[in-house]
Design an enzyme around this catalytic site. Structure first.
Site, PDB file in Angstrom:
ATOM      1  N   CYS B 313       0.987  -1.198  -0.099  1.00 26.90           N
ATOM      2  CA  CYS B 313      -0.080   0.080   0.114  1.00 26.90           C
ATOM      3  C   CYS B 313       0.703   1.132  -0.014  1.00 26.90           C
ATOM      4  O   CYS B 313       0.608   2.020  -0.977  1.00 26.90           O
ATOM      5  CB  CYS B 313      -0.865   0.031   1.325  1.00 26.90           C
ATOM      6  SG  CYS B 313      -1.947   1.237   1.154  1.00 26.90           S
ATOM      7  N   CYS B 314       1.702   1.421   0.800  1.00 28.72           N
ATOM      8  CA  CYS B 314       2.677   2.300   0.873  1.00 28.72           C
ATOM      9  C   CYS B 314       3.596   2.469  -0.235  1.00 28.72           C
ATOM     10  O   CYS B 314       3.872   3.670  -0.829  1.00 28.72           O
ATOM     11  CB  CYS B 314       3.847   2.124   2.057  1.00 28.72           C
ATOM     12  SG  CYS B 314       3.059   2.436   3.711  1.00 28.72           S
ATOM     13  N   CYS B 397      -3.815   3.500   8.947  1.00 28.96           N
ATOM     14  CA  CYS B 397      -2.562   2.950   9.632  1.00 28.96           C
ATOM     15  C   CYS B 397      -1.906   4.019  10.818  1.00 28.96           C
ATOM     16  O   CYS B 397      -0.767   4.003  11.032  1.00 28.96           O
ATOM     17  CB  CYS B 397      -1.439   2.879   8.778  1.00 28.96           C
ATOM     18  SG  CYS B 397      -1.822   1.452   7.621  1.00 28.96           S
ATOM     19  N   CYS B 420       7.688   3.979   5.978  1.00 33.75           N
ATOM     20  CA  CYS B 420       6.566   3.808   5.051  1.00 33.75           C
ATOM     21  C   CYS B 420       7.587   3.299   3.685  1.00 33.75           C
ATOM     22  O   CYS B 420       7.061   2.681   2.999  1.00 33.75           O
ATOM     23  CB  CYS B 420       5.869   4.808   4.443  1.00 33.75           C
ATOM     24  SG  CYS B 420       7.045   6.467   3.845  1.00 33.75           S
TER      25      CYS B 420
END
Lengths: 140, 436, 551
Positions: B313-314, B397, B420
């Site tokens: 996702c990051c 998050c 991240c």
């Protein structure tokens, strides 16, 4: 025109018994233009439609308003002209506009007039075919 | 007639009344002549009273009465009549008038900003579309030479501020940002120009030697104005501490590219805070970087990727977009600090990263120093900070941090993850590997 | 010279974008002709006689070579390969297209230039002494204060819609080369006995229909109060200046009708209320601006230059030019050189793009990269080593800008006149051309000596005819060009307004009339007396008698 002199304003008031043409500036480049006989706007005063009556002058004014409202031109006004020989302004100021700066003969309309004007003069003499050709050339 | 008041369309409760018209029951604006004529009667009314001034009626003649009016309306008979501009200034500055100052009449949109600068806070406009014009007009200029009645600070004051920020008047700053004094190698090349440079460790050491001892503002100035002119950007999260760096940058070059990663998973508060800071610091080149919609569609169609594979996702929401955005820059500035803990505890001020120089001007700053800076420069805090969010990333998050916890403890809580990736994954590599 | 910092740069950049938007709104019809007019005028864009005209500000006349190259580039790319330097340290382009103007402004902004407030009823380009920083007779570089005023006046929220245009000039020299007494505000920098800087401030001067020499309001306004004092004058004027009659709207009319004393009191009262406001100039800001005008890196040179002396002996043409167009410099070994934009039969102030480029190159090589534009429409090279003067002059000759006529009768100030201007009633440049031919003989010119000849093509007096020792005003009589003559105008420290000789002369008689005036002067003068001094001594009578003898 920024600060159009009174003269121009006066000219608009006295259409009687005179010959007048409608002049303006083109919005995009600010060049001097005249309302032509065919309803277009021309850089050449020789092509201008001439009003000899109040009604004709009013028609020119109405046409100018339409073009103004369409954001094509600005600062419209009627000027006096003579038609002896060719259509030409009466006042010094308008001669300057029709011709270009006297100190810079290579700039302004005078720089391009030459051949152009003889063609116009012929056309003005009423030769329809020539006039048609000329317009085609311009559009091409 | 629509009214723009304090920057928005407002319901106009006031009505104008002529000199011989019957007064309205509600708030009414009357002329100066009527005020002079009917003063006694007007004072007995039970509704608010406003005063209308023609362009040849200076407020001086009613200076002592001004407190009686809820609004002073200045008439522009034509936009060319600039007298009401002076009247507005005098009403605010000289007579300390606190009520509504209104402009009405023939006003050009291109005069709105001048009116605003002089303390006119409402304008009667011809239609509601003028609100858009108003907002555009007010945003057309961001620098002003004259002191106005408004809060905008003139260039002269800003210059003084910049000058004092750049003055080495606070040697303690220098100490706090100093890195290990590494002597430059014998073959240390001259300082690189803004041309694209290949960054070697040797070069970074030379850089550190040359600049590492500078205070944060001076370091930033040197990087922006000298070393990397035109090829450096600031990457900001607009998080809890971002304002410090943004403020420093705003005093050096408000047009420096500021890259802001909008992962589309951020807190609304962060976006609003960004807008607030951009406005207050008058940053002119904040670029909001968003993920590639194709990648998101592909890998995170229902938006729940964070719960399954936070790293990925990051990767698509931060790492890849930033790598792309940094293309063409030789250096970037980050706001990371050693006190933030974990891997950041050993952060150098200047480092090499994926072919670029990375500058961490605040590396040595403590929380106290940051707080002091906030206070000294009147910087607003991130709205979530007071709610216990000390480090703010994407909404899903990010968690609150308990007192005593490491400040980034709330990031990816419960996962074996504390960064991240933009500060460690080779950005250039990921760009290639992801096939962008 | 001054360099923009990030704040200045942002202002011009934002201005370009604002104007781009305004042009787009006009072309789309969102703005009407009448609504657009004030917007374009505030950016120096006129609708002139033949086309649009763009006036670009050259604040206090200072140009870097980079800027001069850009002016050349603009002439070449968007106009007709020339520009016209005006009587107020501006340059005008006569043929730009409206659609190109935003790009022209962007190009200007890239070299820290603009057209902001070069027209409109606002505070115009601040002008100054072309010898600022280099003349021996100055107290300090007047451009420091010109720049401070430039910034303060740029987009002033309160003073952008004044009753009429507003012009400010600053000088710090004993010899006023900026005609400050003919400005709405004139500023003369003084130093008091304690060595502090202050300003003598005058207001209400001007040319136009009602010429006036500005009276002094305050003899010594402290340095820190410059802006507050000017703001006080502007506020009084903005509130009380006439707005009902265009011809009576300038501040000079307000000063005249109120009386100097009463006007001064209003200004002083206002000043007292605002002098401790944010307008007070901080010492750091003055120092910051002053630093930009610090003397350049002069070389240590002997006062005398052997090379120069040798060339002066050897080359008569050079010596002639040197005696007229070179001025004393305050730095030993340096000289101020003026390039003339007044060649015989030329157009005063015209400069081709090739000339501009060449001039920029010469300035780079010979004048530390700087040129100054004068209100007399010439170009000054302020930092020339005496050793370099001869090769510089040779290049001037090559470029046609070496006419040795500075301050002589053929160094004519002229407005564009009816050839280009929409307001003009008669042509002025052709008259200037004929006069420069009639008096082309250098020996004769030098014999006549210092004589300012100024020509305006209408009553607005952009050609400064009121301030000419001989002034010529073009008028229109039944569609014929006539020219009125004034004598005794002067724009130095002892400024005066010319007196009208009598009936005007037709176009074909005006050159003879001027020659008659010169002949009377030559017959009347005593010793080396200047024209202005002779006129002040003998008065109008002998001139009038001769001029109208045949009538």
């Amino acid at each position: 025109m920024d600060g159009t002199p009174k003269k121009a304003a006066e000219a608009t008031k006295a259409p009687k018994a005179s010959r007048q043409v409608m002049t303006a500036y083109r919005l995009e480049d600010g060049h001097v233009i005249y309302l032509a006989a065919d309803g277009s706007w021309s850089e050449w005063i020789e092509e201008a439609r001439i009003a000899t009556t109040k009604e004709e002058a009013d028609a020119l004014t109405a046409a100018a308003k339409v073009a103004t409202d369409a954001n094509q031109i600005f600062e419209t006004y009627l000027i006096d002209v003579t038609t002896e020989g060719r259509t030409w302004p009466v006042t010094m100021r308008e001669v300057m506009r029709a011709q270009g700066p006297t100190i810079h003969p290579h700039f302004g309309k005078q720089a391009e007039r030459g051949e152009r004007v003889s063609a116009v003069a012929n056309a003005a003499a009423g030769k329809r075919t020539e006039r048609g050709e000329r317009r085609e050339n311009r559009e091409g | 007639m629509p009214l723009i008041r304090d920057g928005n369309l407002a319901l106009d409760q006031w009505v104008h009344r002529g000199d011989d018209e019957p007064l309205a029951d509600g708030p009414t604006i009357v002329s100066l002549d009527r005020w002079k004529r009917d003063r006694a009667t007007l004072l007995t009314r039970n509704a608010p009273l406003g005063l209308r001034l023609k362009s040849d009626q200076a407020p001086a003649q009613v200076a002592t009465d001004l407190g009686l009016f809820g609004v002073v309306a200045l008439e522009f008979p034509t936009f060319k009549d600039g007298r009401p501009f002076s009247y507005a200034k005098l009403l605010r500055d000289r007579y300390g008038y606190k009520g509504e100052v209104r402009a009405f009449g023939h006003i050009l949109r291109d005069q709105y900003l001048f009116l605003d600068r002089l303390g006119v806070n409402s304008i009667e406009v011809k239609d509601e579309k003028q609100l858009k014009e108003f907002k555009t007009a007010l945003a057309e200029f961001s620098v002003f030479y004259q002191p106005g009645v408004d809060a905008r600070r003139p260039a002269m004051a800003l210059r003084r501020q910049v000058a004092s920020a750049l003055k080495p008047s606070r040697p303690d700053f220098d100490d706090l940002t100093r890195v290990e004094d590494v002597p430059p190698p014998a073959d240390a090349p001259p300082a690189p120009s803004s041309a694209r440079i290949a960054v070697s460790d040797a070069k970074v050491r030379a850089f550190s030697h040359k600049y590492g001892h500078l205070s944060a503002p001076k370091l930033i100035a040197a990087m922006i104005d000298v070393e990397f002119k035109g090829s450096i950007a600031l990457v900001s999260s607009f998080g809890t501490e971002a304002a410090v760096l943004l403020h420093m940058v705003s005093e050096i070059d408000r047009n420096l590219p500021v890259l802001f990663l909008d992962t589309q998973k951020l807190f609304g508060e962060t976006l609003r805070y960004r807008d607030q800071l951009v406005g207050q610091l008058r940053l002119t080149n904040v670029q909001t970087i968003r993920p590639d919609p194709e990648r998101v569609k592909d890998l995170d169609p229902n938006g729940m990727l964070f719960s399954r594979r936070a790293n990925l996702c990051c990767q698509i929401r931060k790492v890849e977009p930033l790598a792309k955005a940094l293309h063409g820059y030789d250096a970037w500035i980050t706001g990371r600090k050693r006190y933030q803990g974990r891997r950041r505890a050993v952060l150098p001020v200047i480092e090499a990263a994926e072919g670029r120089v990375k500058i961490n001007p605040l590396a040595g700053w403590s929380k106290d120093l940051l707080d002091e800076y906030f206070a000294e420069h009147g910087l607003p805090h991130h709205p979530l900070e007071s709610e216990g969010f000390l480090s703010i990333g994407c909404m899903p998050c990010t968690d609150r941090v308990a007192p005593g916890e490491d400040m980034r403890a709330g990031r990816w809580r419960g996962q074996d993850k504390d960064e991240c990736g933009i500060h460690e994954t080779p950005a250039a590599q990921s760009l290639t590997s992801s096939g962008l | 010279m001054y360099r923009y910092d990030e704040f200045d740069q942002v202002v011009v950049k934002e201005r370009v974008e604002q104007f781009r938007g305004q042009v787009a709104r006009r072309l789309s019809g969102e703005l009407t002709t009448d609504e657009f007019r004030p917007l374009r005028l505030m950016n120096g864009l006129y609708a002139q006689l033949h086309a649009y005209m763009l006036r670009v500000a050259i604040p206090y006349g200072t140009l870097s070579t980079r800027q001069m190259h850009m002016l050349a580039h603009i002439a070449r790319k968007y106009d007709r390969d020339y520009g016209h330097f005006t009587t107020r340290q501006n340059i005008q382009y006569n043929w730009p297209r409206l659609v190109d103007v935003p790009d022209i402004l962007a190009d200007l902004a890239s070299v820290e230039m603009h057209a902001i407030q070069t027209s409109g009823n606002c505070i115009r380009n601040v002008t100054s002494d072309q010898y600022a920083g280099v003349s021996a007779d100055e107290i300090i570089d007047s451009r420091i204060y010109s720049e401070i005023l430039r910034q303060w006046s740029t987009f002033h929220p309160e003073f952008s819609f004044l009753p009429r245009k507003f012009k400010i000039a600053v000088t710090a020299a004993a010899d006023d080369r900026a005609a400050v007494r003919f400005h709405d505000i004139g500023v003369i920098v003084h130093k008091n006995d304690a060595g502090e800087i202050g300003f003598e401030i005058m207001a209400g001067g001007g040319m136009g229909r009602t010429p006036a020499v500005a009276p002094t309001l305050n003899k010594f306004v402290p340095e820190r109060d410059l802006l507050a004092y000017c703001e006080a004058i502007l506020r009084v004027y903005n509130m009380l200046g006439r707005r009902d009659n265009l011809f009576k709207a300038r501040i000079k009319i307000l000063v005249m009708s109120t009386g100097v004393e009463a006007f001064t009191k209003m200004v002083e009262d206002e000043f007292a209320l605002i002098k401790d406001s944010a307008l007070k100039l901080p010492e750091e800001e003055i120092a910051r601006i002053r630093a930009y005008f610090a003397p350049p890196g002069y070389e240590d040179l002997p006062v005398q230059s052997k090379a120069l002396d040798a060339h002066l002996l050897k080359d008569k043409a050079f010596a002639d030019w040197h005696s007229v167009n070179a001025a004393a410099h305050k730095q030993p070994g340096y000289v101020i050189a003026t390039a003339s934009l007044k060649p015989t039969s030329g157009v005063p102030g015209d400069c081709s793009s090739d000339q501009m480029d060449a001039i920029a190159d010469l300035a780079e090589k010979f004048s530390l990269g700087e040129v100054r534009v004068t209100h007399e429409q010439n170009l000054v090279f302020p930092y020339v080593r005496k050793d370099d003067l001869y090769p510089l002059w040779q290049q001037f000759v090559r470029l046609g800008i070496a006419t040795p006529n500075l301050d002589l009768i053929s160094d004519i100030i002229s407005c564009p006149g009816l050839d280009y201007c929409g307001l003009a009633t008669a042509r002025s440049i052709p008259v200037a051309q004929q006069l420069s031919e009639r008096f082309s003989d250098l020996k004769r010119q030098k014999d006549i000596g210092e004589l300012r000849l100024n020509i305006s093509g209408c009553i607005n007096a952009c050609g400064h005819h009121h301030a000419g020792n001989i002034g010529i005003l073009g008028v229109d009589k039944q569609n014929q060009e006539f020219y009125q003559v004034t004598l005794g105008g002067h724009d130095g420290a002892d400024a005066s307004i010319g007196d009208i000789t009598g009936p005007s002369f037709p176009a074909d008689k005006i050159v003879d009339a001027v020659e008659t005036v010169v002949d009377v002067y030559m017959a009347q003068r005593q010793g080396k007396e200047r024209f202005i001094d002779t006129y002040r001594r003998v008065g109008m009578k002998p001139f009038k008698e001769k001029l109208y003898a045949a009538h």
